[in-house]
Design a protein around this motif. Structure first.
Motif, short mmCIF file in Angstrom:
data_model
loop_
_atom_site.label_atom_id
_atom_site.label_comp_id
_atom_site.label_asym_id
_atom_site.label_seq_id
_atom_site.Cartn_x
_atom_site.Cartn_y
_atom_site.Cartn_z
N ALA B 240 0.85 -1.11 0.04
CA ALA B 240 0.16 -0.06 0.04
C ALA B 240 0.81 1.36 -0.13
O ALA B 240 0.34 2.27 0.14
CB ALA B 240 -0.78 -0.03 1.29
N GLY B 241 2.11 1.25 -0.06
CA GLY B 241 3.02 2.23 0.01
C GLY B 241 3.11 2.71 1.27
O GLY B 241 3.54 4.13 1.36
N LEU B 242 2.77 2.31 2.44
CA LEU B 242 2.80 2.86 3.66
C LEU B 242 4.17 2.50 4.25
O LEU B 242 4.73 1.23 4.09
CB LEU B 242 1.52 2.53 4.80
CG LEU B 242 0.57 2.98 4.14
CD1 LEU B 242 -0.91 2.24 5.06
CD2 LEU B 242 0.34 4.20 4.17
N PRO B 243 4.67 3.12 5.21
CA PRO B 243 5.82 2.98 6.15
C PRO B 243 5.43 1.80 7.07
O PRO B 243 4.36 1.35 7.28
CB PRO B 243 5.95 4.09 6.72
CG PRO B 243 4.76 4.86 6.94
CD PRO B 243 3.96 4.55 5.77
N GLU B 244 6.65 1.35 7.68
CA GLU B 244 6.49 -0.09 8.28
C GLU B 244 5.40 0.20 9.49
O GLU B 244 5.66 1.43 10.27
CB GLU B 244 7.75 -0.45 8.66
CG GLU B 244 7.69 -2.10 9.24
CD GLU B 244 9.08 -2.36 9.31
OE1 GLU B 244 9.38 -3.31 10.30
OE2 GLU B 244 10.11 -2.13 8.30
N GLY B 245 4.66 -0.35 9.94
CA GLY B 245 3.86 -0.42 10.86
C GLY B 245 4.08 -1.05 12.23
O GLY B 245 5.21 -1.98 11.99
N GLN B 246 3.63 -0.55 13.46
CA GLN B 246 4.17 -1.22 14.78
C GLN B 246 3.68 -2.54 14.81
O GLN B 246 2.33 -2.71 14.44
CB GLN B 246 3.79 -0.65 15.87
CG GLN B 246 4.57 0.81 16.27
CD GLN B 246 3.92 1.45 17.55
OE1 GLN B 246 2.93 2.16 17.14
NE2 GLN B 246 4.36 1.45 18.47
N GLY B 257 -3.38 -9.55 24.63
CA GLY B 257 -3.93 -8.67 23.75
C GLY B 257 -4.51 -7.27 24.47
O GLY B 257 -4.19 -6.51 23.57
N SER B 258 -5.08 -7.47 25.77
CA SER B 258 -5.21 -6.20 26.35
C SER B 258 -3.92 -5.45 26.51
O SER B 258 -4.06 -4.09 26.06
CB SER B 258 -5.94 -6.53 27.49
OG SER B 258 -6.17 -5.52 28.30
N ASP B 259 -3.14 -5.94 27.01
CA ASP B 259 -1.88 -5.13 27.29
C ASP B 259 -1.01 -4.40 26.03
O ASP B 259 -0.89 -3.25 26.24
CB ASP B 259 -0.74 -6.23 27.76
CG ASP B 259 -0.87 -6.50 29.40
OD1 ASP B 259 -1.80 -5.96 29.77
OD2 ASP B 259 0.08 -7.26 29.62
N ALA B 260 -1.31 -5.21 25.07
CA ALA B 260 -0.47 -4.65 23.90
C ALA B 260 -1.51 -3.49 23.32
O ALA B 260 -0.86 -2.56 23.05
CB ALA B 260 -0.72 -5.92 22.64
N GLN B 267 0.57 5.81 23.36
CA GLN B 267 1.68 6.37 22.98
C GLN B 267 1.38 7.76 22.40
O GLN B 267 0.21 8.29 22.54
CB GLN B 267 2.14 5.71 21.46
CG GLN B 267 2.65 4.35 21.78
CD GLN B 267 2.95 3.73 20.33
OE1 GLN B 267 3.90 3.16 20.16
NE2 GLN B 267 1.92 3.42 19.65
N ASP B 268 2.36 8.49 21.92
CA ASP B 268 1.80 9.94 21.51
C ASP B 268 1.15 10.13 20.43
O ASP B 268 0.32 10.66 20.48
CB ASP B 268 3.38 10.76 21.12
CG ASP B 268 4.03 11.03 22.56
OD1 ASP B 268 3.45 10.94 23.57
OD2 ASP B 268 5.32 11.33 22.66
N THR B 269 1.61 9.42 19.25
CA THR B 269 0.76 9.35 18.12
C THR B 269 0.19 7.76 17.94
O THR B 269 0.95 7.00 17.34
CB THR B 269 1.50 9.88 16.77
OG1 THR B 269 2.72 9.14 16.84
CG2 THR B 269 1.85 11.25 16.91
N PRO B 270 -0.88 7.36 18.79
CA PRO B 270 -1.39 6.30 18.36
C PRO B 270 -1.75 5.85 17.21
O PRO B 270 -2.00 6.62 16.40
CB PRO B 270 -2.45 6.16 19.56
CG PRO B 270 -2.97 7.35 19.64
CD PRO B 270 -1.77 8.31 19.48
N PRO B 271 -1.79 4.56 16.72
CA PRO B 271 -2.42 4.21 15.46
C PRO B 271 -3.95 4.42 15.38
O PRO B 271 -4.48 4.60 16.54
CB PRO B 271 -2.22 2.63 15.36
CG PRO B 271 -1.94 2.17 17.01
CD PRO B 271 -1.48 3.36 17.64
#
Lengths: 366, 366
Positions: B240-246, B257-260, B267-271
DNA sequence: TAGCCTTTCTAAACCGGTTCAGGTTTGGTC
DNA sequence: GACCAAACCTGAACCGGTTTAGAAAGGCTA
């Protein structure tokens, strides 16, 4: 197209051992049978058998020698031969008759089975599992497990009213353990976790929070624990001096839990609290409440039953009743083994499930 | 203290049939063995066996007569005797090595097993199930299943990188079927549901909705399907031409799953979107988002994997990828039976899992 | 020293099928 | 009518243990 070539000794059971004692080539590791052990120890097969199953009538030193030789040769008696001879299979059975959907969302069995296994494995017994779609198939499955001699005993879960499996198994002479106490006469020991106190505690908790209109989303009433939980609900209300609450019967499925919740919440005067007969339905109820714009726990308190892993991680976390399926599995397995060993076993009453209070219950504003 | 008295014939295998042909009292229904059938049909044991297993060399009328007599007498060959003689057990094995908690919240196995059973039962085969806590026990369990001759073949699930079970089973000569294609050489047929397209479709769907910061909560990378799903995630982003995701790696458990999710969202700029490697974690993520005041799907879109029953009933209902574990179970069982029958079987590729779009995904506002 | 237990052990039957070597029929060919 | 092959069937071995009847040996009593 992978091709599997069976390994050495397994290849052809009837294969002649080429020649007489043909050069001890490292080809086929000759199978170690009781014969071989007997010959090597200089005694008869029978005596080896006696020594192994430590029965009286073997001189102490002889016994030691035999066991020594057996260990040296790495002999393990053949389960199959022993099965034929003793008419036992050294395996236990569990037949689960549930709609796959309901089964899939209910984490009881995986945990229960893990508990059962933890007892069976060290004893060298296996668990034969059947999952069947309906009651008719279920009974047929029991019959054929017995006819084939697949199992020496079974676990009876999801007890029903006047459960037909009990007379069936009693008639077949198959040892069994019931998960919970059946409502009719039963020759089998029961391993029970009383679910009444948990439900009563749920109601008491809600009443203490000021709730007066409390509804119940019950499981199937043909299932004993379903009807016992709703009985407990009803009598808890009565004890609290409240009028009879609404009860909606379901089949324990997530879908039914969701539907029931919609029905309850879209009435003129909806309940301020709902007691669910299991967690999956409570979680579905939580979803439905969200969808209808009913806030939990502000507008509606809910409680579940089982304390499945999800409860802690939905929002708000679910107040529920914590049974311990793994411990239950352990106890059931031990009891069944004891029954088969001794011909009788005592009923076991495990600690009653207890209420775990989390965020899905709050003071009533109704 | 219930006492179980074993039923008639089962009582004592060695019990003399009291007297000679002692008055045909309705006492012990004499056991019907192949001998009895043979005598009654006026042929030898061997021929009855041949007729039963319809092998050539039996005159058509004789065959019919034998089968007729067998039916009249209600004879069923003894599984145990046959087992000893043929060195087969007519049962298949499934060993599940999982932490009971993870297992309990994952509905894959109950459905898979239901599928397996639907094939095995009509064939008169049983399923032997083991649930073990760790890898070491797992390998030991396989060894002893083989040593005891409990099973004729096994299902290999939860494939790992360089899975040690494959050489083990190949060495033991036990037929097996792998659920998914292993990463190393394998002599066994693989029954596969490709999970790549589903994950890629999830990402594509999110991208189409305008999401640019997409994160992945992955399963354990030691598990093949765990790492394949996260591989698919990464390459979908690249496409998709996007930068690598977290990507956050977990053990597939609800708790993880909850912790993650908390880590990602605080984070500062969450997904603006999270792709989960399974549904339980996605549902836990949904709960965590609620807890953090992040609205789904307004502030955050999420997708799961598996399409478990819950997905439809949480709020908002979960966009996920639908595999079909029951169908998978059926295919795996058929393949394993074919392998055992013919010595070889083809790989099976089931239809790839597909994306099911529900309410948990919406256009990005980020 | 005979008689009688006990203890230890062996030989053989048994569990209930499968399989194989070889015996009888049957039918065909010349 | 002799020869042969194919078709059909029997008897016995075999799978690998358990169990029982009874043999052999040793010890004790009378």
């Amino acid at each position: 197209m992978p091709v599997i070539i069976p390994a050495g000794t397994t290849a052809n059971p009837r294969a002649k051992t080429s020649g007489k004692s043909s050069a001890k080539s490292a080809a086929n590791p000759p199978k170690v049978t009781i014969e071989v052990v007997a010959k090597r120890a200089g005694v008869s097969k029978g005596l080896v058998s006696f020594a192994l199953n430590n029965r009286p009538g073997v001189a102490p030193e002889t016994r030691v020698r035999i066991l020594q030789v057996a260990k040296e040769l790495g002999w393990k008696p053949s389960l199959r031969a022993r099965s034929l001879s003793t008419q036992r299979s050294y395996a236990l059975g569990l037949v689960i008759a549930r709609n796959p959907d309901v089964l899939a969302s209910d984490p009881f069995f995986p945990s229960f089975i893990a508990g059962v296994e933890s007892i069976l494995a060290p004893e060298g017994r296996a668990l034969v599992l059947s999952v069947v779609p309906d009651e008719e198939t279920e009974l047929r499955t029991y019959r054929s497990l017995v006819a084939d001699g697949r199992v020496d005993g079974v676990f009876l879960s999801d007890l029903r009213h006047g459960d037909p499996r009990i007379p069936l198994l009693a008639g077949l002479g198959l040892p069994a353990v019931t998960l919970g106490r059946p409502d009719g006469p039963s020759p089998f020991p029961a391993v029970t976790v009383d679910d009444t106190p948990g439900v009563m505690a749920s109601v008491a908790h809600l009443v203490a929070l000021g709730h007066r209109r409390i509804a119940h989303v019950a499981g199937s009433s043909t299932l004993l624990h379903g009807s016992r939980r709703s009985g407990a609900f009803t009598s808890a209300l009565r004890e609290a001096g409240l009028p009879e609450g609404q009860t909606v019967e379901t089949d324990f499925s997530v879908a039914a839990g969701s539907d029931a919740t919609r029905r309850l919440l879209t009435q003129d005067t909806p309940p301020t609290a709902i007691v669910y007969a299991n967690d999956p339905m409570a979680i579905a109820g939580l979803g439905m409440a969200h969808e209808l714009g009913v806030r939990v726990p502000d507008d509606l308190s809910i409680t579940g039953y089982d304390d499945i892993d999800f409860c802690r991680y939905v929002y708000p976390p679910l107040t529920t009743v914590s049974a311990a399926p793994m411990v239950w599995g352990r106890a059931a397995a031990s009891t069944l083994l004891a029954l088969m060993e001794n011909g009788s076993a005592n009923d076991v009453d495990l600690p009653a499930a207890r209420l775990v209070i989390r965020g899905s219950t709050a003071p009533s504003r109704g």
